[in-house]
Design a protein around this motif. Structure first.
Motif, PDB file in Angstrom:
ATOM      1  N   ILE A  21       0.861  -0.616   0.095  1.00  0.00           N
ATOM      2  CA  ILE A  21      -0.183  -0.281  -0.463  1.00  0.00           C
ATOM      3  C   ILE A  21       1.021   1.627   0.206  1.00  0.00           C
ATOM      4  O   ILE A  21       1.814   1.474   0.937  1.00  0.00           O
ATOM      5  CB  ILE A  21      -1.034  -0.144   1.052  1.00  0.00           C
ATOM      6  N   LEU A  22       0.582   2.319  -0.428  1.00  0.00           N
ATOM      7  CA  LEU A  22       1.237   3.557  -1.382  1.00  0.00           C
ATOM      8  C   LEU A  22      -0.005   4.586  -0.846  1.00  0.00           C
ATOM      9  O   LEU A  22      -1.131   4.680  -1.800  1.00  0.00           O
ATOM     10  CB  LEU A  22       1.780   3.715  -1.767  1.00  0.00           C
ATOM     11  N   ARG A  23      -0.421   4.778   0.627  1.00  0.00           N
ATOM     12  CA  ARG A  23      -1.466   5.889   0.857  1.00  0.00           C
ATOM     13  C   ARG A  23      -1.200   7.127   0.620  1.00  0.00           C
ATOM     14  O   ARG A  23      -0.231   7.614   1.918  1.00  0.00           O
ATOM     15  CB  ARG A  23      -2.300   5.020   1.627  1.00  0.00           C
ATOM     16  N   LYS A  24      -1.520   8.771   0.385  1.00  0.00           N
ATOM     17  CA  LYS A  24      -1.147   9.703   0.886  1.00  0.00           C
ATOM     18  C   LYS A  24      -3.212  10.370   1.953  1.00  0.00           C
ATOM     19  O   LYS A  24      -4.190   9.041   1.237  1.00  0.00           O
ATOM     20  CB  LYS A  24      -1.793  10.058  -0.520  1.00  0.00           C
ATOM     21  N   GLU A  25      -2.912  10.122   3.008  1.00  0.00           N
ATOM     22  CA  GLU A  25      -3.923  10.493   4.292  1.00  0.00           C
ATOM     23  C   GLU A  25      -4.805  11.743   3.032  1.00  0.00           C
ATOM     24  O   GLU A  25      -4.503  12.591   2.688  1.00  0.00           O
ATOM     25  CB  GLU A  25      -3.697  11.172   5.126  1.00  0.00           C
ATOM     26  N   GLY A  26      -6.128  11.769   3.527  1.00  0.00           N
ATOM     27  CA  GLY A  26      -7.293  12.730   3.425  1.00  0.00           C
ATOM     28  C   GLY A  26      -8.015  12.176   3.290  1.00  0.00           C
ATOM     29  O   GLY A  26      -9.074  10.969   3.087  1.00  0.00           O
ATOM     30  N   ASP A  27      -9.586  13.217   2.997  1.00  0.00           N
ATOM     31  CA  ASP A  27     -11.115  12.336   3.529  1.00  0.00           C
ATOM     32  C   ASP A  27     -12.005  11.013   1.967  1.00  0.00           C
ATOM     33  O   ASP A  27     -12.281  10.973   2.495  1.00  0.00           O
ATOM     34  CB  ASP A  27     -11.734  13.857   4.162  1.00  0.00           C
ATOM     35  N   LYS A  28     -11.613  11.633   0.884  1.00  0.00           N
ATOM     36  CA  LYS A  28     -12.098  10.616  -0.021  1.00  0.00           C
ATOM     37  C   LYS A  28     -11.396   9.990  -0.853  1.00  0.00           C
ATOM     38  O   LYS A  28     -10.619  11.364  -2.046  1.00  0.00           O
ATOM     39  CB  LYS A  28     -12.985  11.680  -1.122  1.00  0.00           C
ATOM     40  N   PRO A  29     -10.276   9.402  -0.578  1.00  0.00           N
ATOM     41  CA  PRO A  29      -9.292   8.743  -1.845  1.00  0.00           C
ATOM     42  C   PRO A  29      -9.831   8.140  -3.034  1.00  0.00           C
ATOM     43  O   PRO A  29     -10.950   7.635  -2.735  1.00  0.00           O
ATOM     44  CB  PRO A  29      -8.387   7.930  -0.892  1.00  0.00           C
ATOM     45  N   LEU A  30      -9.203   8.185  -3.777  1.00  0.00           N
ATOM     46  CA  LEU A  30      -9.096   7.176  -5.207  1.00  0.00           C
ATOM     47  C   LEU A  30      -8.324   6.011  -4.596  1.00  0.00           C
ATOM     48  O   LEU A  30      -6.841   6.302  -4.723  1.00  0.00           O
ATOM     49  CB  LEU A  30      -8.947   8.163  -6.171  1.00  0.00           C
ATOM     50  N   ILE A  31      -8.965   5.466  -4.914  1.00  0.00           N
ATOM     51  CA  ILE A  31      -8.393   3.213  -4.941  1.00  0.00           C
ATOM     52  C   ILE A  31      -7.691   3.163  -5.859  1.00  0.00           C
ATOM     53  O   ILE A  31      -8.827   3.162  -6.973  1.00  0.00           O
ATOM     54  CB  ILE A  31      -9.203   2.310  -3.727  1.00  0.00           C
ATOM     55  N   LEU A  32      -5.980   3.053  -6.309  1.00  0.00           N
ATOM     56  CA  LEU A  32      -6.152   2.549  -7.588  1.00  0.00           C
ATOM     57  C   LEU A  32      -5.357   1.228  -7.410  1.00  0.00           C
ATOM     58  O   LEU A  32      -4.459   1.055  -6.071  1.00  0.00           O
ATOM     59  CB  LEU A  32      -4.906   3.286  -8.230  1.00  0.00           C
ATOM     60  N   ILE A  33      -5.630   0.494  -8.332  1.00  0.00           N
ATOM     61  CA  ILE A  33      -5.069  -0.865  -8.720  1.00  0.00           C
ATOM     62  C   ILE A  33      -4.543  -1.235 -10.229  1.00  0.00           C
ATOM     63  O   ILE A  33      -5.006  -1.005 -11.080  1.00  0.00           O
ATOM     64  CB  ILE A  33      -6.189  -2.095  -8.124  1.00  0.00           C
ATOM     65  N   GLY A  34      -2.445  -0.834 -10.117  1.00  0.00           N
ATOM     66  CA  GLY A  34      -2.122  -0.694 -10.499  1.00  0.00           C
ATOM     67  C   GLY A  34      -1.502  -2.244 -11.271  1.00  0.00           C
ATOM     68  O   GLY A  34      -1.893  -4.064 -10.095  1.00  0.00           O
ATOM     69  N   LEU A  35      -0.258  -2.814 -11.282  1.00  0.00           N
ATOM     70  CA  LEU A  35       0.433  -4.269 -11.949  1.00  0.00           C
ATOM     71  C   LEU A  35       1.038  -4.363 -10.444  1.00  0.00           C
ATOM     72  O   LEU A  35       0.747  -5.581  -9.811  1.00  0.00           O
ATOM     73  CB  LEU A  35       1.166  -3.912 -13.682  1.00  0.00           C
ATOM     74  N   ASN A  36       2.265  -4.278 -10.365  1.00  0.00           N
ATOM     75  CA  ASN A  36       2.901  -4.108  -9.591  1.00  0.00           C
ATOM     76  C   ASN A  36       3.563  -1.945  -8.974  1.00  0.00           C
ATOM     77  O   ASN A  36       4.284  -1.025  -9.908  1.00  0.00           O
ATOM     78  CB  ASN A  36       4.128  -4.543  -9.987  1.00  0.00           C
ATOM     79  N   PRO A  37       4.595  -2.550  -7.812  1.00  0.00           N
ATOM     80  CA  PRO A  37       4.571  -0.864  -7.571  1.00  0.00           C
ATOM     81  C   PRO A  37       6.200  -1.155  -8.377  1.00  0.00           C
ATOM     82  O   PRO A  37       6.839  -2.287  -8.368  1.00  0.00           O
ATOM     83  CB  PRO A  37       5.407  -1.276  -6.381  1.00  0.00           C
ATOM     84  N   SER A  38       6.879   0.070  -8.088  1.00  0.00           N
ATOM     85  CA  SER A  38       8.195   0.523  -9.164  1.00  0.00           C
ATOM     86  C   SER A  38       8.775   1.071  -7.927  1.00  0.00           C
ATOM     87  O   SER A  38       8.917   1.082  -7.185  1.00  0.00           O
ATOM     88  CB  SER A  38       7.885   2.068 -10.045  1.00  0.00           C
ATOM     89  N   THR A  39       9.766   2.435  -7.808  1.00  0.00           N
ATOM     90  CA  THR A  39      10.145   2.668  -6.968  1.00  0.00           C
ATOM     91  C   THR A  39       9.855   4.263  -5.538  1.00  0.00           C
ATOM     92  O   THR A  39      10.549   4.395  -4.439  1.00  0.00           O
ATOM     93  CB  THR A  39      11.284   3.468  -7.551  1.00  0.00           C
ATOM     94  N   ALA A  40       7.790   5.038  -5.459  1.00  0.00           N
ATOM     95  CA  ALA A  40       7.714   5.255  -5.205  1.00  0.00           C
ATOM     96  C   ALA A  40       7.902   4.835  -3.400  1.00  0.00           C
ATOM     97  O   ALA A  40       7.287   3.471  -3.550  1.00  0.00           O
ATOM     98  CB  ALA A  40       6.162   5.697  -5.906  1.00  0.00           C
ATOM     99  N   ASP A  41       7.667   5.248  -2.606  1.00  0.00           N
ATOM    100  CA  ASP A  41       7.953   5.453  -1.464  1.00  0.00           C
ATOM    101  C   ASP A  41       7.357   6.413  -0.300  1.00  0.00           C
ATOM    102  O   ASP A  41       6.995   7.288  -1.405  1.00  0.00           O
ATOM    103  CB  ASP A  41       9.144   4.449  -0.692  1.00  0.00           C
ATOM    104  N   GLU A  42       7.338   6.369   0.490  1.00  0.00           N
ATOM    105  CA  GLU A  42       6.864   7.572   1.722  1.00  0.00           C
ATOM    106  C   GLU A  42       7.699   9.002   1.185  1.00  0.00           C
ATOM    107  O   GLU A  42       7.089   9.800   2.120  1.00  0.00           O
ATOM    108  CB  GLU A  42       6.759   7.650   3.075  1.00  0.00           C
ATOM    109  N   THR A  43       8.800   9.124   0.793  1.00  0.00           N
ATOM    110  CA  THR A  43       9.716  10.401   0.407  1.00  0.00           C
ATOM    111  C   THR A  43       9.617  10.787  -0.616  1.00  0.00           C
ATOM    112  O   THR A  43       9.908  11.570  -1.094  1.00  0.00           O
ATOM    113  CB  THR A  43      11.311  10.302   0.687  1.00  0.00           C
ATOM    114  N   THR A  44       9.361   9.680  -1.693  1.00  0.00           N
ATOM    115  CA  THR A  44       9.616  10.094  -3.263  1.00  0.00           C
ATOM    116  C   THR A  44       8.528   8.997  -4.363  1.00  0.00           C
ATOM    117  O   THR A  44       8.304   8.412  -4.419  1.00  0.00           O
ATOM    118  CB  THR A  44      10.942   9.282  -3.377  1.00  0.00           C
ATOM    119  N   PRO A  45       7.410   9.943  -5.008  1.00  0.00           N
ATOM    120  CA  PRO A  45       6.863   9.217  -6.184  1.00  0.00           C
ATOM    121  C   PRO A  45       7.711   9.322  -7.193  1.00  0.00           C
ATOM    122  O   PRO A  45       8.658   9.951  -6.753  1.00  0.00           O
ATOM    123  CB  PRO A  45       6.038  10.739  -5.927  1.00  0.00           C
TER     124      PRO A  45
END
Length: 188
Positions: A21-45
């Motif tokens: 899971i990679l999640r930006k906190e908010g009130d109304k999130p868009l949930i996305l389902i991609g293929l597989n994760p690449s390099t994004a983490d909590e500090t760098t998209p």
């Protein structure tokens, strides 16, 4: 949207580096389902996450959706920058099971949420990913108020488009499950 207040649920399982899971906190999130994760983490998209943020920002101007954040999930949690490399392994059932658990937990938190399928045509190069996709889509069916979307029209192969090369003018459209007629997902 700023890239802050990001939560990354990741770890190593069976020697594989995964992001569930990679999640930006908010009130109304868009949930996305991609293929597989690449390099994004909590500090760098990465490029995909930057594009998703761009879509959400663009939709704020002329959309009734009102998304203020995102939750990025994937068909398979193995971190791999080049999706074609996934075909070199058989698909780890332990990772898949754990991924299903994480996706289920997100959907329980947002049982009336909007889910954008955006895994693209790379799924066609990795046969076992279709089985994992079908498991995920069949699990989503147990949440009757979840709404499934895709970006614009499906690809020629019938897959929901990956956002990377799309214009921000592309609109969300209901996901057309008939595009998956060749799979067990959504069959009666």
């Amino acid at each position: 949207m700023e890239y802050d207040n990001i939560i990354c649920v990741s770890g190593k399982i069976d020697g594989c580096k995964c992001r569930f899971i990679l999640r930006k906190e908010g009130d109304k999130p868009l949930i996305l389902i991609g293929l597989n994760p690449s390099t994004a983490d909590e500090t760098t998209p990465d490029a995909t996450i930057r594009k998703i943020i761009g879509f959400i920002d663009a939709w704020k101007k002329d959309s009734h959706h009102g998304y203020d954040s995102f939750i990025m999930l994937n068909l398979y949690p193995l971190i791999e920058t080049f999706p074609d490399e996934l075909s070199k392994n058989p698909g780890n059932k332990n990772l898949h099971k754990r991924n299903l658990e994480k996706i289920t937990s997100v959907l329980k938190e947002y049982p009336q949420g909007d889910v954008l399928l955006c895994y693209g045509d790379s799924i066609d190069k990795v046969s076992w990913l279709k089985e994992f996709r079908d498991d995920i889509l069949n699990m989503i069916k147990t949440f009757p108020e979840i709404r499934l979307f895709q970006l614009g029209d499906p690809t020629i192969s019938g897959n929901p488009r990956h956002p990377s090369r799309l214009s921000y003018s592309v609109k969300l459209r209901p996901f057309a499950s008939e595009n998956l007629a060749s799979t067990a997902a959504f069959s009666e």
